[in-house]
Design a protein around this motif. Sequence first.
Motif, mmCIF file in Angstrom:
data_model
loop_
_atom_site.group_PDB
_atom_site.id
_atom_site.type_symbol
_atom_site.label_atom_id
_atom_site.label_comp_id
_atom_site.label_asym_id
_atom_site.label_seq_id
_atom_site.Cartn_x
_atom_site.Cartn_y
_atom_site.Cartn_z
ATOM 1 N N ILE A 151 37.621 30.957 45.760
ATOM 2 C CA ILE A 151 37.747 30.431 44.398
ATOM 3 C C ILE A 151 39.171 30.626 43.899
ATOM 4 N N GLU A 162 34.857 22.559 43.707
ATOM 5 C CA GLU A 162 35.432 23.884 43.888
ATOM 6 C C GLU A 162 34.636 24.561 44.998
ATOM 7 N N ASN A 185 33.077 26.721 51.846
ATOM 8 C CA ASN A 185 34.140 26.906 50.854
ATOM 9 C C ASN A 185 35.338 26.014 51.148
ATOM 10 N N CYS A 226 37.182 22.940 48.658
ATOM 11 C CA CYS A 226 38.279 23.628 47.962
ATOM 12 C C CYS A 226 39.254 22.674 47.264
#
Length: 588
Positions: A29, A133, A182, A186
């Motif tokens: 994150i 995200e 992830n 991203c």
Amino acid sequence: MKEEKENYLVSFLVIPFLLSRAAHNIIWISLSRYRTAKGNNRILDKSIEFEQVDRERNWDDQIIFNGILFYLGLMFIESAPRTPLWRTDGLIWTFLLHAGPVEFLYYWLHRALHHHYLYSRYHSHHHSSIVTEPITSVTHPFAEHISYYLLFLIPVLTTLFMGNTSLSTLAIYATYIDFMNNMGHCNFELIPKWLFSAFPPLKYLMYTPSYHSLHHTQFRTNYSLFMPFYDYVYGTMDKSSDTLYEKSLVRKEESPDVVHLTHLTTPESIYHLRLGFPYLASQPHKSNWYLWLMWPVTVWSMMITWIYGRTFTVERNAFKHLKIQTWAIPKYNIQYYMQWQKETINTMIENSILEAEDKGVRVLSLGLLNQEEGLNKNGELFLKRQPQLKTKLVDGSSLVVAVVINSILKGTTQVVLKGNLSKVAYSIALALCQGGIQVFTMLEYEYKKLQAKLSKEAGNNLVLSKSNTPKTWLVGDKLSEEEQLKAPKGTIFIPFSQFPPKKMRKDCSYNTTPAMLAPKHLENVDSCENWLPRRVMSAWRIAGILHAMEEWNVNECGDMMFDIEKIWQASLEHGFRPLTNVIDSKPN
């Protein structure tokens, strides 16, 4: 006895493993938000708003669900507690089973989820995020989570019953899933081109962030989980995948028009930076009991900020045609009052100004950095050191004065001025006295200092009195608890400082620090500015935007004060609105 020890060891390792998964996600994150704020290799430019942050706030539920499944496995699968630490053959089997049945079944499940019946009931929740995200990857309805876990359990249970699984295999496989999830969401491209050139078949075995980004914008292409092989086989690969990949890979860092320079406030403020904890950053900053439990992380982060000596980018916004960035100096509020930190902080600010100059920034808003006037004389120091600067330095004092004056209720004839006498305080006193409003001060030295700044006519409205009869108090820094208690019941405290006073009175009201409600065309607003409510922006920050929009091309720092009425009218014309409500009256 040996089996009991093995069971205890495996059970004990579950919690650290879950915490490592959470940390892994938080790192992604932070990296994603940092890179997309800077702009280099960013894939999509569309904004993220509070609605998306709220929708994705439960991203850690799937980690808790993972822990429950682990403990159920330990309870009901006889061989689970005796799982060894390492088995090479189990690791190989796990990834063969993933590349085969898991990827194949996921591909067809994903296509099924895009059928209008399942899409409207389930998968649309995930696709509500066009700009993704890392945590978007695990934002699904619970039924979807179950279906995905059933797929991921195929290699886990198969190797378990084959007797060749291991704790390392489970950890590596879960980390692989988290990493690929992830990375795919991203919103910046990071897979180097040479990797595919060195090993061409890799394009069938590993997707890229831009590859999966197309799935969120086109919806009917690029269905694969992590390996695009089945998109090639069934003809669902988006034809623009390679083009977007190459375009994103060469994209340069963004050059903003306006930069807002800020810094950390309290040790806990590190958790409210939008780089780390999205949901905390989307709420006004306040002390929470659970943050005290994180004191080891807090201390570690403070040590890092004391060592790390460079400004970093924390946010990007867009306002009509302007590109805006927020840069943070890694220093806490208390450090600005330490004499031995003075030169270090000024050097960091000056380096940030020179960096902004190199990037062609038109306006640099000094924001919180002028809280201690003795630090650099409200930015005047930098103009003397760098007289050739094209970037204009704006401390926002004029808009702060305008916001405070327009926060005073109509019909008010008397106000009390308390707190540290700053540049803003003098300007407020001057404007009010010239407007026929009496300004009360309770200390003789404050009265004399203010009197020296006022004309004879305006000075007639300056009153030295200890009666404290006015119920409108304009307050700055260093307002003591004892002084607050002297205010009459029903007093409205209106801060003109950058930090709000501690709320000591239940029978009084407290306005927020000088700020205005931002218009809808201020984009990519997904975090709160310190203690301010959502979509409320400090006057110091707004001033920089207005200077750039109006192309005033002047500095506002040191003793310089821009036209108060002119900047107030400009703020209204550009859609900023005054806060009409008193924020609260609850004591801290």
